[in-house]
Design a protein around this motif. Structure first.
Motif, PDB file in Angstrom:
ATOM      1  N   LEU A  40      -5.495   8.284 -11.161  1.00 52.38           N
ATOM      2  CA  LEU A  40      -4.457   7.710 -10.299  1.00 52.38           C
ATOM      3  C   LEU A  40      -4.260   6.227 -10.615  1.00 52.38           C
ATOM      4  CD1 LEU A  40      -2.609   8.772  -8.077  1.00 52.38           C
ATOM      5  CD2 LEU A  40      -4.310   8.048  -6.405  1.00 52.38           C
ATOM      6  N   LYS A  41      -5.362   5.505 -10.774  1.00 52.73           N
ATOM      7  CA  LYS A  41      -5.265   4.079 -11.091  1.00 52.73           C
ATOM      8  C   LYS A  41      -4.570   3.869 -12.433  1.00 52.73           C
ATOM      9  CE  LYS A  41      -7.738  -0.208 -11.593  1.00 52.73           C
ATOM     10  NZ  LYS A  41      -8.971  -0.939 -11.523  1.00 52.73           N
ATOM     11  N   PHE A  93      -1.628  -2.320  -4.121  1.00 54.33           N
ATOM     12  CA  PHE A  93      -1.254  -3.282  -5.159  1.00 54.33           C
ATOM     13  C   PHE A  93      -1.484  -4.702  -4.682  1.00 54.33           C
ATOM     14  CE2 PHE A  93       1.110   0.410  -6.546  1.00 54.33           C
ATOM     15  CZ  PHE A  93       1.052   0.316  -7.928  1.00 54.33           C
ATOM     16  N   PHE A 152      -0.776   4.247 -12.056  1.00 52.60           N
ATOM     17  CA  PHE A 152      -0.079   3.267 -11.230  1.00 52.60           C
ATOM     18  C   PHE A 152      -0.228   1.830 -11.720  1.00 52.60           C
ATOM     19  CE2 PHE A 152       0.419   6.851  -8.514  1.00 52.60           C
ATOM     20  CZ  PHE A 152       1.554   6.579  -7.771  1.00 52.60           C
ATOM     21  N   GLU A 153      -1.232   1.520 -12.507  1.00 55.45           N
ATOM     22  CA  GLU A 153      -1.398   0.131 -12.951  1.00 55.45           C
ATOM     23  C   GLU A 153      -0.360  -0.290 -13.987  1.00 55.45           C
ATOM     24  OE1 GLU A 153      -5.415  -0.304 -14.251  1.00 55.45           O
ATOM     25  OE2 GLU A 153      -5.147   0.996 -15.989  1.00 55.45           O
ATOM     26  N   VAL A 201      -3.526  -3.192  -9.631  1.00 51.54           N
ATOM     27  CA  VAL A 201      -3.988  -2.301  -8.576  1.00 51.54           C
ATOM     28  C   VAL A 201      -5.306  -2.853  -8.034  1.00 51.54           C
ATOM     29  CG1 VAL A 201      -4.821   0.020  -8.061  1.00 51.54           C
ATOM     30  CG2 VAL A 201      -2.852  -0.284  -9.563  1.00 51.54           C
ATOM     31  N   VAL A 240      -2.780   3.932  -2.930  1.00 49.64           N
ATOM     32  CA  VAL A 240      -2.869   2.918  -3.984  1.00 49.64           C
ATOM     33  C   VAL A 240      -2.459   1.587  -3.369  1.00 49.64           C
ATOM     34  CG1 VAL A 240      -2.034   2.186  -6.245  1.00 49.64           C
ATOM     35  CG2 VAL A 240      -2.274   4.623  -5.752  1.00 49.64           C
ATOM     36  N   GLU A 283      -9.704   9.252  -8.859  1.00 51.50           N
ATOM     37  CA  GLU A 283      -9.279   7.859  -8.708  1.00 51.50           C
ATOM     38  C   GLU A 283      -8.979   7.159 -10.039  1.00 51.50           C
ATOM     39  OE1 GLU A 283     -12.265   6.319  -6.048  1.00 51.50           O
ATOM     40  OE2 GLU A 283     -11.355   7.369  -4.345  1.00 51.50           O
ATOM     41  N   LYS A 329       0.851  -1.194   0.000  1.00 52.95           N
ATOM     42  CA  LYS A 329       0.000   0.000   0.000  1.00 52.95           C
ATOM     43  C   LYS A 329       0.884   1.241   0.000  1.00 52.95           C
ATOM     44  CE  LYS A 329      -4.037   2.001   2.223  1.00 52.95           C
ATOM     45  NZ  LYS A 329      -5.023   1.827   3.305  1.00 52.95           N
ATOM     46  N   GLU A 377      -6.947  -1.403  -5.205  1.00 56.68           N
ATOM     47  CA  GLU A 377      -7.794  -0.300  -4.748  1.00 56.68           C
ATOM     48  C   GLU A 377      -7.053   1.018  -4.867  1.00 56.68           C
ATOM     49  OE1 GLU A 377     -10.506   0.772  -0.834  1.00 56.68           O
ATOM     50  OE2 GLU A 377      -8.647  -0.326  -0.531  1.00 56.68           O
ATOM     51  N   VAL A 378      -7.803   2.064  -5.227  1.00 55.97           N
ATOM     52  CA  VAL A 378      -7.268   3.422  -5.280  1.00 55.97           C
ATOM     53  C   VAL A 378      -8.236   4.303  -4.508  1.00 55.97           C
ATOM     54  CG1 VAL A 378      -6.760   5.384  -6.771  1.00 55.97           C
ATOM     55  CG2 VAL A 378      -6.176   3.098  -7.520  1.00 55.97           C
TER      56      VAL A 378
END
Length: 113
Positions: free
Chosen positions: A42-43, A74, A46-47, A52, A72, A39, A27, A54-55
């Motif tokens: 952001l997802k 993972f 980061f994916e 991922v 975020v 969200e 996390k 949860e965001v």
């Protein structure tokens, strides 16, 4: 022999305690977000580093506007480490973001279990 087992056990215990205190290495805290970052944005960023789970962009309860930070989560520690190494101090929607491992929540009720 006893001493070496004791030393190994203590270092293992310290490592496990550190992981327990930090809760999870998968996390991440993301600070310095633009107030317009949501969200899905952001997802999407980061994916690239792994799955991922949860965001969450933290918003003000009254206004509903972003407070400029989020989390975020993972599916693996490796993905989180890769994202942290790649995304820390990078630009996202015109803002230099700060990425760190998330710390456990602290507050009034933390010690009352």
């Amino acid at each position: 022999m006893f001493l070496s087992l004791f030393v190994r056990r203590n270092s293992l215990t310290s490592s496990l305690r550190y992981l327990t205190i930090r809760e999870s290495c998968s996390k991440l805290f993301v600070g310095g977000l633009s107030y317009d970052t949501n969200e899905p944005v952001l997802k999407n960023e980061f994916e690239k580093y792994g799955e991922v789970i949860e965001v969450k962009v933290i918003c003000d309860h009254k206004s509903g506007k972003s407070k400029g930070y989020g989390f975020v989560l993972f599916d693996s520690e490796e993905a989180a480490a890769s994202a942290l190494a790649s995304m820390n101090n990078q630009l996202l929607e015109g803002r230099n973001i700060r990425v760190e491992y998330a710390q456990p929540k602290s507050g009034l009720y933390q010690n009352q279990k």
